[in-house]
Design an enzyme around this catalytic site. Sequence first.
Site, PDB file in Angstrom:
ATOM      1  N   THR A  69     -30.084   2.887 -14.679  1.00 44.49           N
ATOM      2  CA  THR A  69     -29.455   1.619 -15.021  1.00 44.49           C
ATOM      3  C   THR A  69     -30.390   0.744 -15.842  1.00 44.49           C
ATOM      4  OG1 THR A  69     -28.628  -0.456 -14.038  1.00 44.49           O
ATOM      5  CG2 THR A  69     -30.234   0.767 -12.770  1.00 44.49           C
ATOM      6  N   ASP A  70     -29.816  -0.190 -16.596  1.00 44.13           N
ATOM      7  CA  ASP A  70     -30.645  -1.150 -17.319  1.00 44.13           C
ATOM      8  C   ASP A  70     -31.318  -2.153 -16.383  1.00 44.13           C
ATOM      9  OD1 ASP A  70     -28.353  -2.579 -16.612  1.00 44.13           O
ATOM     10  OD2 ASP A  70     -27.825  -3.176 -18.645  1.00 44.13           O
ATOM     11  N   GLU A  71     -30.861  -2.243 -15.143  1.00 45.11           N
ATOM     12  CA  GLU A  71     -31.409  -3.231 -14.215  1.00 45.11           C
ATOM     13  C   GLU A  71     -32.860  -2.954 -13.834  1.00 45.11           C
ATOM     14  OE1 GLU A  71     -28.897  -4.754 -11.081  1.00 45.11           O
ATOM     15  OE2 GLU A  71     -27.125  -3.885 -12.023  1.00 45.11           O
ATOM     16  N   TYR A 130     -31.661  -2.938  -4.996  1.00 47.31           N
ATOM     17  CA  TYR A 130     -30.966  -1.882  -5.740  1.00 47.31           C
ATOM     18  C   TYR A 130     -31.777  -1.428  -6.942  1.00 47.31           C
ATOM     19  CZ  TYR A 130     -28.025   0.012  -9.435  1.00 47.31           C
ATOM     20  OH  TYR A 130     -27.549   0.768 -10.469  1.00 47.31           O
ATOM     21  N   LYS A 142     -33.693   2.221  -7.795  1.00 47.32           N
ATOM     22  CA  LYS A 142     -33.420   3.037  -8.979  1.00 47.32           C
ATOM     23  C   LYS A 142     -34.692   3.246  -9.799  1.00 47.32           C
ATOM     24  CE  LYS A 142     -30.117   4.533 -10.356  1.00 47.32           C
ATOM     25  NZ  LYS A 142     -29.519   5.895 -10.155  1.00 47.32           N
ATOM     26  N   ARG A 153     -24.090  -9.717 -19.598  1.00 46.37           N
ATOM     27  CA  ARG A 153     -24.206  -8.274 -19.422  1.00 46.37           C
ATOM     28  C   ARG A 153     -23.699  -7.566 -20.671  1.00 46.37           C
ATOM     29  NH1 ARG A 153     -26.777 -10.353 -16.048  1.00 46.37           N
ATOM     30  NH2 ARG A 153     -26.651 -10.125 -13.789  1.00 46.37           N
TER      31      ARG A 153
END
Length: 366
Positions: A138-140, A164, A168, A228
């Site tokens: 993910t980009d997070e 989260y 990741k 986003r």
Amino acid sequence: MNTLLVTGGAGFIGANFVHYWLNNYQQDKVIVLDALTYAGNLANLAPVQSNANFTFVKGDICDQALVESLLKEYHVNTIVHFAAESHVDRSITGPDAFIETNILGTYSLLKAAKKQWLDKPLENGSDPIEHRFHHVSTDEVYGTLSATDPAFKEDTAYAPNSPYSASKAASDHLVRAYHHTYGLNVTTSNCSNNYGPYHFPEKLIPLVITNVLQNKSLPIYGDGMQIRDWLYVEDHAYGIDLVLNKGRVGENYNIGGNNEWANINIVKQVCQLVEQQFKNNQALAKRFPLAVAAKEQSTESLITYVTDRAGHDRRYAIDATKTRDELGYEPRESFETGIAKTVDWYLNNESWWIAIMDGSYQDLVV
């Protein structure tokens, strides 16, 4: 011909990838491994369940023995790893599941892959099996951006801000380590926010659609100006396809939609699309009598602003230049066409989301 093990293939992105792959690679076999936790749903795989090249196995990615047996029994040469706990709110209130699935689960898969693809062939005097372990991230993991910061690139330093995204990030590092230490053939993709069919109703876009149809409030965190980058889910599957077929082993590739929106503007856009559908199709008022659009009232009246989420990242943005230049990737769906398809899908698949909605999501905010 390839045989793919798709972990988390009964979830939103995983199921859409399975549909895409079986439609585009009709000679390949796809084995889905999914524990069917709250977001896993066999109904997501209904379109492919009669396909002779599709097999579903209920199981946990943390069960290394099971994964090894699947790799061996089905002669799997490609793992596409979607399985993950992914909802930030849930990671704040219950991070244990995120550590277990996202970190230990990925570690279990890597161990199984190394054993079956590298260790056992060498023990038997054979060459390692041609293989690929593709990890979907993910980009997070990159943290947050200000309004003027450049978009995330593959070499952006990791700075996860939630349990989260931290879980990741840890799994990304494990995948990288198994390549550099043991020679496992890996690739990783970091994607922006996905939307489209089969999206679990706790996430922003499906939550807005289903709440509007049920005359429920649309609670928005803070001022709603969190930004986003939105990617239609089939474009994500296409991007992974390119990474698997053209990507360099050991590399990370960003997959984005070139499509930044503030959350509140997404909500208003979806509200307007639903209203337009009701104007164009009078039958919708009979099917969804609770919807304010059925009474020709503004759906935006349902918007409610609530206290912002703890540690809420302000902006994510993906720079997919590397993926475009190396692999020829460009999103095929514009946001206008993708969001229209998504709204249509939820209007036409009421039985799918009503079967999921049990009242536990009415207090979720976006």
